[in-house]
Design an enzyme around this catalytic site. Structure first.
Site, PDB file in Angstrom:
ATOM      1  N   PRO A   1      -6.627   9.759  -3.167  1.00 25.62           N
ATOM      2  CA  PRO A   1      -6.671   8.662  -2.204  1.00 25.62           C
ATOM      3  C   PRO A   1      -7.482   7.509  -2.806  1.00 25.62           C
ATOM      4  O   PRO A   1      -8.535   7.747  -3.403  1.00 25.62           O
ATOM      5  CB  PRO A   1      -7.398   9.261  -0.998  1.00 25.62           C
ATOM      6  CG  PRO A   1      -7.405  10.731  -1.215  1.00 25.62           C
ATOM      7  CD  PRO A   1      -7.287  10.952  -2.678  1.00 25.62           C
ATOM      8  N   HIS A   2      -6.982   6.292  -2.670  1.00 25.82           N
ATOM      9  CA  HIS A   2      -7.647   5.163  -3.300  1.00 25.82           C
ATOM     10  C   HIS A   2      -7.341   3.872  -2.568  1.00 25.82           C
ATOM     11  O   HIS A   2      -6.346   3.779  -1.856  1.00 25.82           O
ATOM     12  CB  HIS A   2      -7.219   5.034  -4.767  1.00 25.82           C
ATOM     13  CG  HIS A   2      -5.742   4.850  -4.921  1.00 25.82           C
ATOM     14  ND1 HIS A   2      -4.864   5.917  -4.936  1.00 25.82           N
ATOM     15  CD2 HIS A   2      -4.978   3.744  -5.054  1.00 25.82           C
ATOM     16  CE1 HIS A   2      -3.628   5.463  -5.075  1.00 25.82           C
ATOM     17  NE2 HIS A   2      -3.669   4.145  -5.148  1.00 25.82           N
ATOM     18  N   CYS A   3      -8.219   2.901  -2.776  1.00 22.58           N
ATOM     19  CA  CYS A   3      -7.982   1.558  -2.238  1.00 22.58           C
ATOM     20  C   CYS A   3      -8.938   0.576  -2.900  1.00 22.58           C
ATOM     21  O   CYS A   3      -9.939   0.967  -3.490  1.00 22.58           O
ATOM     22  CB  CYS A   3      -8.139   1.524  -0.723  1.00 22.58           C
ATOM     23  SG  CYS A   3      -9.793   1.850  -0.112  1.00 22.58           S
TER      24      CYS A   3
END
Length: 154
Positions: A66-68
Site C-alpha cells: 500500500p502506498h501514496c
C-alpha cells in the site's frame, strides 16, 4: 533508496491482528501518524484508501505494498507489517495477504516514489526473503531480518 533507509524498528509490526484490508490500512495509518510529525491518521488513511480504489496494491505471493504520495510528507518512509492471519486484499493472484510494506512519499517526488516501489517489489519477489520475514516472531527480529535481507542493494 534502500528499504532499510525508509524503515525503523518502531515502524515494524510483527503478527498484527487485522481482519480486513480496511482495518490493516487503519492500523498502518495510526502507527505512521503517531511517529511522523505533521501527518494525521485521517490523511494517511485517506491517501492509502484512495490509492487502493485505483487498483489493489496486492502484488501476489501474499504481499501488498500500500502506498501514496502525501502533501505533508517531508521524506519517504515505510512501515512493515506481518499479519497473524492472511486477509483478502484483492491481490493480482487472488491469494490472501499477510506481508505488507506501506510506503509514504512526498507529494512532489513521483520519480522517487516509482523507484522505491520497484525496489520494494523486487525485494519481496524473492521467496527466501518472504519466508524469512514470515518466520519472524517479534518486531525486533522482523526489522533485523529485513535489514539483513535488503543489504543486497534492494
Amino acid at each position: 533508496m534502500h528499504i532499510s533507509e525508509l524503515l525503523t524498528e518502531s515502524r515494524t509490526l510483527c503478527h498484527m491482528d487485522a481482519a480486513s484490508k480496511k482495518r490493516v490500512l487503519e492500523l498502518a495509518s495510526d502507527t505512521l501518524a503517531a511517529q511522523i510529525e505533521g501527518l494525521e491518521t485521517e490523511e494517511i488513511f485517506s491517501g492509502l484508501l484512495n490509492r487502493e480504489r485505483l487498483g489493489s496494491t496486492g502484488i501476489g505471493d501474499g504481499v501488498a505494498i500500500p502506498h501514496c504520495r502525501l502533501p505533508g510528507c517531508e521524506q519517504a518512509l515505510a512501515l512493515l507489517i506481518t499479519l497473524e492471519q492472511p486477509i483478502d486484499f484483492d491481490a493480482i493472484d487472488n491469494r490472501p495477504v499477510d506481508l505488507l510494506c506501506c510506503l509514504l512519499v512526498p507529494e512532489n517526488e513521483a520519480a522517487q516514489h516509482l523507484q522505491t516501489l520497484a525496489s520494494i517489489a523486487e525485494l519481496f519477489s524473492n521467496s527466501d526473503v518472504r519466508e524469512t520475514l514470515r518466520n519472524c516472531t517479534d518486531s525486533h527480529s522482523l526489522y533485523q531480518a529485513l535489514v539483513a535481507t535488503s543489504g543486497n542493494g534492494s
